[in-house]
Motif scaffolding. Sequence first.
Motif, PDB file in Angstrom:
ATOM      1  N   SER A   1       0.833  -1.207   0.000  1.00 47.38           N
ATOM      2  CA  SER A   1       0.000   0.000   0.000  1.00 47.38           C
ATOM      3  C   SER A   1       0.864   1.251   0.000  1.00 47.38           C
ATOM      4  O   SER A   1       0.567   2.225  -0.684  1.00 47.38           O
ATOM      5  N   GLY A   2       1.946   1.207   0.756  1.00 48.36           N
ATOM      6  CA  GLY A   2       2.838   2.357   0.843  1.00 48.36           C
ATOM      7  C   GLY A   2       3.574   2.647  -0.452  1.00 48.36           C
ATOM      8  O   GLY A   2       3.936   3.794  -0.724  1.00 48.36           O
ATOM      9  N   GLU A   3       3.770   1.630  -1.261  1.00 50.28           N
ATOM     10  CA  GLU A   3       4.451   1.834  -2.539  1.00 50.28           C
ATOM     11  C   GLU A   3       3.679   2.799  -3.433  1.00 50.28           C
ATOM     12  O   GLU A   3       4.271   3.475  -4.269  1.00 50.28           O
ATOM     13  N   THR A   4       2.378   2.859  -3.277  1.00 50.66           N
ATOM     14  CA  THR A   4       1.565   3.748  -4.117  1.00 50.66           C
ATOM     15  C   THR A   4       1.790   5.208  -3.772  1.00 50.66           C
ATOM     16  O   THR A   4       1.427   6.077  -4.555  1.00 50.66           O
ATOM     17  N   GLU A   5       2.399   5.484  -2.620  1.00 49.26           N
ATOM     18  CA  GLU A   5       2.661   6.859  -2.201  1.00 49.26           C
ATOM     19  C   GLU A   5       3.989   7.389  -2.734  1.00 49.26           C
ATOM     20  O   GLU A   5       4.273   8.570  -2.618  1.00 49.26           O
ATOM     21  N   LEU A   6       4.803   6.531  -3.301  1.00 50.42           N
ATOM     22  CA  LEU A   6       6.095   6.968  -3.817  1.00 50.42           C
ATOM     23  C   LEU A   6       5.898   7.870  -5.032  1.00 50.42           C
ATOM     24  O   LEU A   6       4.943   7.683  -5.798  1.00 50.42           O
ATOM     25  N   PRO A   7       6.783   8.839  -5.227  1.00 50.65           N
ATOM     26  CA  PRO A   7       6.644   9.735  -6.383  1.00 50.65           C
ATOM     27  C   PRO A   7       6.681   8.958  -7.699  1.00 50.65           C
ATOM     28  O   PRO A   7       7.545   8.117  -7.908  1.00 50.65           O
ATOM     29  N   GLY A   8       5.708   9.218  -8.542  1.00 50.25           N
ATOM     30  CA  GLY A   8       5.638   8.585  -9.855  1.00 50.25           C
ATOM     31  C   GLY A   8       5.071   7.179  -9.855  1.00 50.25           C
ATOM     32  O   GLY A   8       4.959   6.559 -10.903  1.00 50.25           O
TER      33      GLY A   8
ATOM     34  N   ARG B   1       0.205  -5.036 -10.501  1.00 56.42           N
ATOM     35  CA  ARG B   1       0.825  -6.046 -11.384  1.00 56.42           C
ATOM     36  C   ARG B   1       2.055  -6.657 -10.721  1.00 56.42           C
ATOM     37  O   ARG B   1       2.269  -7.868 -10.789  1.00 56.42           O
ATOM     38  N   LYS B   2       2.848  -5.809 -10.076  1.00 57.90           N
ATOM     39  CA  LYS B   2       4.074  -6.279  -9.437  1.00 57.90           C
ATOM     40  C   LYS B   2       3.774  -7.321  -8.357  1.00 57.90           C
ATOM     41  O   LYS B   2       4.475  -8.315  -8.219  1.00 57.90           O
ATOM     42  N   HIS B   3       2.694  -7.094  -7.593  1.00 64.82           N
ATOM     43  CA  HIS B   3       2.363  -7.985  -6.477  1.00 64.82           C
ATOM     44  C   HIS B   3       1.322  -9.037  -6.835  1.00 64.82           C
ATOM     45  O   HIS B   3       0.956  -9.854  -5.995  1.00 64.82           O
TER      46      HIS B   3
ATOM     47  N   TRP C   1      -6.769  -2.119   1.072  1.00 62.72           N
ATOM     48  CA  TRP C   1      -5.638  -2.079   2.006  1.00 62.72           C
ATOM     49  C   TRP C   1      -5.257  -0.646   2.324  1.00 62.72           C
ATOM     50  O   TRP C   1      -4.948  -0.319   3.471  1.00 62.72           O
ATOM     51  N   ARG C   2      -5.252   0.215   1.317  1.00 66.46           N
ATOM     52  CA  ARG C   2      -4.922   1.623   1.560  1.00 66.46           C
ATOM     53  C   ARG C   2      -5.892   2.242   2.557  1.00 66.46           C
ATOM     54  O   ARG C   2      -5.488   2.990   3.445  1.00 66.46           O
ATOM     55  N   ALA C   3      -7.163   1.931   2.416  1.00 69.77           N
ATOM     56  CA  ALA C   3      -8.159   2.448   3.356  1.00 69.77           C
ATOM     57  C   ALA C   3      -7.947   1.856   4.745  1.00 69.77           C
ATOM     58  O   ALA C   3      -8.057   2.549   5.758  1.00 69.77           O
ATOM     59  N   GLN C   4      -7.616   0.567   4.794  1.00 67.40           N
ATOM     60  CA  GLN C   4      -7.389  -0.113   6.071  1.00 67.40           C
ATOM     61  C   GLN C   4      -6.232   0.515   6.844  1.00 67.40           C
ATOM     62  O   GLN C   4      -6.306   0.681   8.052  1.00 67.40           O
TER      63      GLN C   4
END
Length: 124
Positions: free
Chosen positions: A25-32, A40-42, A52-55
């Motif tokens: 979930s935290g990976e989505t906060e990285l720039p770009g 897809r990666k996971h 999960w982000r909401a959780q």
Amino acid sequence: MRSGSACRWRRRGDRLRRSRRRSSSGETELPGAKVSAVTRKHGIVTGLLFRWRAQFGIAQKKRSKLARVVLADDMFAARALRDLVRPPEGMMAIDLGNGLRVFAPAGSDPDAVRAQIDSDEAAQ
């Protein structure tokens, strides 16, 4: 004895899965970073990642706080600041009798807008 060790393993596995969910979930906060690339990666679906982000409270927008600002009309700076605020595209500025300014759709009748605002304020 076996059931106890299996139970401990399950709890450890839950912690591990939880930490993986949080890091994904935290990976989505990285720039770009793009949500589709992370999913897809996971190997997960987009909806699951958003759950999960909401959780974990990731990417929750904080509410804006607005403050009322009153400027004295006789101050030069107040007049200069007032002129800096331009109407949004497709809108026009209408000065009210009490020194306030409102924005209305372009082509609006200024007298009708003033009358509407006066009636709204009287109703309150």
